[in-house]
Enzyme design. Sequence first.
Site, PDB file in Angstrom:
ATOM      1  CG  ASP A  44     -31.019   7.761   1.511  1.00 53.99           C
ATOM      2  OD1 ASP A  44     -30.204   6.527   1.440  1.00 53.99           O
ATOM      3  OD2 ASP A  44     -30.245   8.913   1.122  1.00 53.99           O
ATOM      4  CD  GLU A  85     -27.007   8.303  -0.915  1.00 55.29           C
ATOM      5  OE1 GLU A  85     -26.018   8.070  -0.273  1.00 55.29           O
ATOM      6  OE2 GLU A  85     -27.642   9.470  -1.082  1.00 55.29           O
ATOM      7  NE  ARG A 135     -37.997  -8.000 -20.868  1.00 53.20           N
ATOM      8  CZ  ARG A 135     -38.498  -8.543 -19.938  1.00 53.20           C
ATOM      9  NH1 ARG A 135     -39.820  -9.223 -20.208  1.00 53.20           N
ATOM     10  NH2 ARG A 135     -38.218  -8.444 -18.824  1.00 53.20           N
ATOM     11  CE  LYS A 163     -44.193 -13.743 -29.508  1.00 56.80           C
ATOM     12  NZ  LYS A 163     -43.870 -13.974 -27.789  1.00 56.80           N
ATOM     13  NE  ARG A 213     -44.272  -9.647 -27.231  1.00 55.66           N
ATOM     14  CZ  ARG A 213     -44.256 -10.678 -26.178  1.00 55.66           C
ATOM     15  NH1 ARG A 213     -44.890 -10.369 -25.168  1.00 55.66           N
ATOM     16  NH2 ARG A 213     -43.502 -11.733 -26.144  1.00 55.66           N
ATOM     17  CG  ASP A 227     -41.231 -10.910 -17.401  1.00 64.17           C
ATOM     18  OD1 ASP A 227     -41.318 -11.411 -16.173  1.00 64.17           O
ATOM     19  OD2 ASP A 227     -40.980  -9.868 -17.604  1.00 64.17           O
ATOM     20  CB  THR A 228     -45.609 -12.986 -16.999  1.00 67.75           C
ATOM     21  OG1 THR A 228     -46.047 -12.837 -18.530  1.00 67.75           O
ATOM     22  CG2 THR A 228     -45.497 -11.643 -16.740  1.00 67.75           C
ATOM     23  CB  ALA A 229     -44.798 -18.273 -17.709  1.00 70.18           C
ATOM     24  N   GLY A 230     -46.549 -16.034 -19.879  1.00 70.50           N
ATOM     25  CA  GLY A 230     -47.679 -16.215 -20.566  1.00 70.50           C
ATOM     26  C   GLY A 230     -47.602 -16.762 -22.057  1.00 70.50           C
TER      27      GLY A 230
END
Length: 320
Positions: A39, A41, A98, A196, A198, A228-231
């Site tokens: 399950d 655990e 974050r 930038k 966001r 993270d997503t590299a954007g």
Amino acid sequence: MSYSDLKLFALSSNKELAEKVASAMGIQLGKSTVRQFSDGEIQVNIEESIRGHHVFILQSTSSPVNDNLMEILIMVDALKRASAEKISVVMPYYGYARQDRKARSREPITSKLVANMLEVAGVDRLLTVDLHAAQIQGFFDIPVDHLMGAPLIADYFDRHGLVGEDVVVVSPDHGGVTRARKLAQFLQTPIAIIDKRRSVDKMNTSEVMNIIGNVSGKKCILIDDMIDTAGTICHAADALAEAGATAVYASCTHPVLSGPALDNIQRSAIEKLIVLDTIYLPKERLIDKIEQISIADLVAEAIIRIHEKRPLSPLFEMGN
């Protein structure tokens, strides 16, 4: 070297790094097993005596974040019940970093919640690397040793001749200026900043607005604490190339690299991405553009200094 009253245990997230750290220290990893019931655990078993020892647990709270965090909490509980003298958690990558403030109404401050959970579980000390927000150290009432990845990254670029006035270190946002300035200081280069905005509605997205600083005809080194997503980093790299940069390199401490990150990096103007091994990357994710360097020696030296009650300040200098 033998440390008879010190034990180092690895949990599930980054056993490869733990093995390198143990090797650098000249010790064997402690014997333990982690398993999950059907399950979900988590159960932890410690397979040797740790009574009276200073125990270090190495675990990044990378994906799967919640499982890896629970492993730490359960392991700490097991160690306390087995009479460990002191418990130090080595968390190279601190997940939930974050969420360090309320950006909007009715939001949690999950970084503080994680700090509370670690302390209540019984952690005596935290060793981490490049927190997303340095003020997270203040969420704890226990000692927090905050190592920096910049000296290791600087050593890499120094060895590859990327130093001096022909190179510009670039922060991908205003929040990373201090980090960029530190790397620029090591490499004796000027800095530039990506201005930038966001998106408030979409996570992991941003728009390049302006480049503050001269990058035309320069080799640029982007530095961030995590990708993270590299954007963000890829948009920044493309903007630098359009502004006349002759080459664009990128670097980060924590290669989260989720979702479309690898595709984004592959299509971007980034020539080489230098990352540390705070997060385990399987070989199939180490594409040609990515080069990973290890923090094992740094972490090993930090553990030894903590155990021997010696200062960690020499570890913040380039070349150490």
